[in-house]
Design a protein around this motif. Structure first.
Motif, short mmCIF file in Angstrom:
data_model
loop_
_atom_site.label_atom_id
_atom_site.label_comp_id
_atom_site.label_asym_id
_atom_site.label_seq_id
_atom_site.Cartn_x
_atom_site.Cartn_y
_atom_site.Cartn_z
N ASP A 100 0.81 -1.21 0.00
CA ASP A 100 0.00 0.00 0.00
C ASP A 100 0.85 1.27 0.00
N ALA A 101 2.05 1.21 0.59
CA ALA A 101 2.91 2.40 0.61
C ALA A 101 3.36 2.76 -0.80
N ASP A 104 0.33 4.04 -2.78
CA ASP A 104 -0.04 5.40 -2.38
C ASP A 104 0.95 6.43 -2.90
N ARG A 105 2.25 6.08 -2.92
CA ARG A 105 3.25 7.04 -3.40
C ARG A 105 3.08 7.31 -4.89
N VAL A 107 0.33 7.03 -6.69
CA VAL A 107 -0.90 7.79 -6.88
C VAL A 107 -0.70 9.24 -6.43
N ALA A 108 0.01 9.44 -5.33
CA ALA A 108 0.24 10.79 -4.81
C ALA A 108 1.03 11.65 -5.79
N LYS A 112 -2.64 12.53 -7.52
CA LYS A 112 -3.18 13.37 -6.46
C LYS A 112 -2.49 14.74 -6.40
N THR A 152 -2.58 5.53 -12.96
CA THR A 152 -2.41 6.95 -12.65
C THR A 152 -2.42 7.79 -13.91
#
Length: 244
Positions: A100-101, A104-105, A107-108, A112, A152
């Motif tokens: 998940d890390a 999330d990175r 996507v961020a 995002k 993404t």
């Protein structure tokens, strides 16, 4: 030349590769240019190479940093006429190796952060203004190990359409440039050696990787008034790879 004369522009991830070349092309076309980057050494090298540019140290995946970028742009330029959202990371792994890390990175940084940068810059965008999103043909082809990267980039392509519909009434056009394999430091960072690059080139009808200028020239078109009737579109620059 002078297709961007006196336009105030921003290139995120402007310290290397496609971003650096686009910043150079913007300067050649008469624009005022600001670039962002996370690596201070790379930013300083880009400043020396490009000359008269505003340099902003920021992490593309940090939402709070996007507001800092907007504040610095407003202080130095007063507003913006064109933005190239280019900063991103390429993390390629088999599905079983994702956590998940890492998810999330990616996507961020790739989705995002760009979304909230556009939000932060919206009050200082000129009318008219142009936003160009750097996406990828990975959003269109089923390349193994590219699942998170591709999703993404597909999100950015969707934003080019939806934000065009939302922002056009205030004079903001949004378009996307989707590149195929481009000869930049990214390929080395993700571990592609000579054999892997040769195999990649074998999938490209043009018989070679692209060069950053070929993408930068497409971005110049979208940033200029020449594309004033081009809205919510995607220009694919991939040597024909996505046609196979």
């Amino acid at each position: 030349m002078n297709r961007l004369n006196n336009k105030r522009t921003l290139v995120t991830g402007g310290s290397s590769g496609i971003g650096l070349e686009t910043a150079r092309r913007f300067l050649e076309e008469g624009a005022r240019v600001a670039i962002t980057g996370r690596n201070l050494a790379s930013l300083e090298a880009a400043r020396k190479e490009l000359g008269n540019v505003q340099v902003i140290h920021a992490d593309a995946g940090d939402v709070a940093a996007q507001k800092k970028i907007a504040a610095e742009i407003q202080d130095n330029f007063g507003g913006l006429d064109a933005i190239f959202i280019n900063a991103g990371i390429g993390d390629f792994r088999p599905l079983a190796e994702w956590d998940d890390a890492g998810f999330d990175r990616s996507v961020a940084v790739n989705l995002k952060g760009p979304f909230f940068l556009i939000q932060a810059l919206l009050p200082i965008l000129a009318n008219p203004a142009s936003i160009v999103l750097n996406t990828s043909i990975n959003a269109h082809i089923g390349m193994p190990n590219s699942s998170v990267y591709a999703l993404t980039k597909a999100g950015l392509i969707s934003l080019a359409r939806t934000l065009s519909g939302e922002l056009l009434p205030r004079g903001v056009r949004v378009n996307a440039v989707s590149s195929g394999p481009i000869a930049t430091p990214l390929h080395g960072k993700i571990g592609l050696g000579d054999a892997e690059i040769k195999g990649l080139v074998g999938q490209i009808p043009a018989g070679r990787r692209g060069v950053p200028k070929e993408v930068a020239d497409a971005v110049v078109f979208f940033a200029s008034d020449e594309s004033s009737f081009t809205i919510g579109s995607e220009l694919i620059v991939d040597g024909g790879m996505s046609t196979l």
